[in-house]
Scaffold this motif. Structure first.
Motif, mmCIF file in Angstrom:
data_model
loop_
_atom_site.group_PDB
_atom_site.id
_atom_site.type_symbol
_atom_site.label_atom_id
_atom_site.label_comp_id
_atom_site.label_asym_id
_atom_site.label_seq_id
_atom_site.Cartn_x
_atom_site.Cartn_y
_atom_site.Cartn_z
ATOM 1 N N ALA A 74 -43.733 -77.347 1.840
ATOM 2 C CA ALA A 74 -44.259 -76.029 1.515
ATOM 3 C C ALA A 74 -43.610 -74.968 2.387
ATOM 4 N N VAL A 75 -43.518 -73.768 1.828
ATOM 5 C CA VAL A 75 -43.101 -72.587 2.570
ATOM 6 C C VAL A 75 -44.085 -71.475 2.235
ATOM 7 N N ALA A 87 -44.913 -66.485 8.921
ATOM 8 C CA ALA A 87 -44.198 -67.293 7.932
ATOM 9 C C ALA A 87 -44.037 -68.687 8.494
ATOM 10 N N GLY A 88 -44.028 -69.682 7.613
ATOM 11 C CA GLY A 88 -43.943 -71.041 8.109
ATOM 12 C C GLY A 88 -43.434 -72.026 7.083
ATOM 13 N N LEU A 89 -43.001 -73.183 7.595
ATOM 14 C CA LEU A 89 -42.564 -74.321 6.791
ATOM 15 C C LEU A 89 -43.437 -75.521 7.136
ATOM 16 N N LEU A 105 -44.570 -79.048 11.161
ATOM 17 C CA LEU A 105 -44.830 -77.632 10.901
ATOM 18 C C LEU A 105 -43.955 -76.795 11.815
ATOM 19 N N ALA A 106 -43.409 -75.713 11.270
ATOM 20 C CA ALA A 106 -42.694 -74.715 12.064
ATOM 21 C C ALA A 106 -43.092 -73.348 11.540
ATOM 22 N N GLY A 107 -43.493 -72.459 12.427
ATOM 23 C CA GLY A 107 -43.929 -71.144 11.987
ATOM 24 C C GLY A 107 -43.694 -70.089 13.045
ATOM 25 N N TYR A 139 -44.711 -78.358 15.478
ATOM 26 C CA TYR A 139 -45.210 -79.665 15.909
ATOM 27 C C TYR A 139 -44.681 -80.740 14.969
ATOM 28 N N LEU A 140 -44.619 -81.948 15.508
ATOM 29 C CA LEU A 140 -44.224 -83.135 14.749
ATOM 30 C C LEU A 140 -45.232 -84.219 15.063
#
Length: 371
Positions: A74-75, A87-89, A105-107, A139-140
């Protein structure tokens, strides 16, 4: 705010059209499982901390390895009335017949908030300054199912690594309120943490469950060897149980607990409002070393698409986990809300809640249930 986009996009996952059926893909034929499905949807957002606005999300569901759990990528990007944006992925995948789960997640966000200080007295005083947080969060999380049969087959355990880099600016406090000042090193700092995580999930439906429990937890350790400016520890546990009370009626009971130890920065302390743990309180107004909350919500379906809810909760804030039971500053809230079935195919509701806390009323609007 990237965390809020993560939670909201999670409600857009594929789900059965009737409660109690397995999610789409669980019993699907292999040819159906691998067929990609792209969903583009607007997401309304309203809460006391960020204001009112919206986001646009694009979510791709696919299943390249015929897993019982579909993959999700998702974006999303959003903007609110406080001139805040983010904004995030997001990516979630399952491997080896859902034995392994990987979530990432990266935002990035530029958020305008109010800073009331630290501790229950600061929250009660209600005096704030303007705070602008610009932050990058990633985070991973990797988890594994150890048991294949029995109750523990619903348990996944693993580890999480997270990074949070913050660049903040704060309006100058008045001479009468020096407690609203923050150390300069915290305004330009970061936390890199690693620790165990787990998920225990027996719900019969991912978005509108009638029975079952969902428990998630992380215990994060600030790691200097990963570049963290702080080496504090933070434990968070969120648990929700669902009980059917009759046709169209469900009782949901939510318990949350957060505790930090060590020299945690202001932005990584425990606070009400971050996980809808006590609606009626602005996120960040009450923040300290430890918090707990208990909520109950009765959900009643009125017609095919319309539903109502009533909820009440109580919680506490303390300087540390050692003080949480004997010296908590106790807060209470309650309220009511409306639900509208926005997607019959995915069984996802639009949510409008009005909650009253110690400091007045607050309005919440979004997709999916509060918990």
């Amino acid at each position: 705010m990237p965390e809020e986009l993560d939670r909201q996009t999670d409600t857009l996952g594929p789900a059965p059209s009737e409660p109690g059926e397995p999610p789409h893909g669980t019993e699907a034929a292999p040819d159906d499982r691998v067929k990609p499905d792209l969903l583009i949807a607007p997401i309304p957002v309203s809460n006391p901390a960020f204001g009112t606005g919206g986001a646009l999300a694009g979510v791709l569901y696919y299943n390249p390895n015929n897993s019982p759990k579909p993959w999700v990528t998702a974006v999303a990007a959003g903007y609110t009335s406080t001139d805040s944006w983010a904004a995030g992925l997001f990516h979630n995948m399952a491997l080896d017949d859902d034995r392994f789960r990987i979530t990432a997640l990266a935002g990035y966000g530029d958020v305008r908030l109010k800073f009331y200080g630290i501790g229950s007295n600061a929250g009660d005083a209600g005096v704030s300054v303007k705070l602008r947080d610009r932050g990058l969060m990633t985070y991973l999380d990797g988890q594994m199912r150890i048991f294949d049969k029995g109750l523990l087959s619903n348990l996944h355990v693993g580890a999480r690594v997270s990074f949070l880099r913050v660049r903040s600016s704060i309006s100058i406090p008045t001479p009468n309120h020096p407690e609203l000042e923050l150390p300069d090193f915290e305004l330009r700092s970061g936390v890199a943490a690693i620790g165990p995580s787990f998920t225990f999930d027996t719900r019969n439906h991912p978005f509108t469950p009638r029975k079952g429990v969902l428990v998630t937890g992380t215990w994060m350790f600030g790691a200097g060897f990963l570049g963290s400016d702080f080496e504090h520890r933070k434990l968070e546990i969120l648990s929700t149980a669902f009980f059917p009370l009759g046709k169209g009626t469900v009782l949901a009971v939510r318990k949350t607990m957060c505790a930090t130890s060590g020299n945690a920065p202001y932005y990584d302390l425990c606070m009400f409002g971050r996980n809808n743990d006590l609606r009626g309180y602005e996120a960040g107004r009450y923040r300290d070393g430890a918090t707990w909350a208990l909520q109950a919500e009765v959900r009643q379906r009125v017609t095919g698409k319309l539903g109502v809810v009533g909820f009440a909760g109580v919680g506490g804030i303390a300087a540390s986990s050692k003080d949480i039971w004997k010296h908590s500053h106790v807060l209470a809230s309650g309220g009511a809300g409306l639900r509208y079935l926005a997607s019959k195919a995915n069984n996802v509701n639009l949510r409008l809640d009005v909650a009253w806390g110690k400091d007045g009323a607050a309005v919440y609007f979004g997709i999916g249930e509060a918990f």
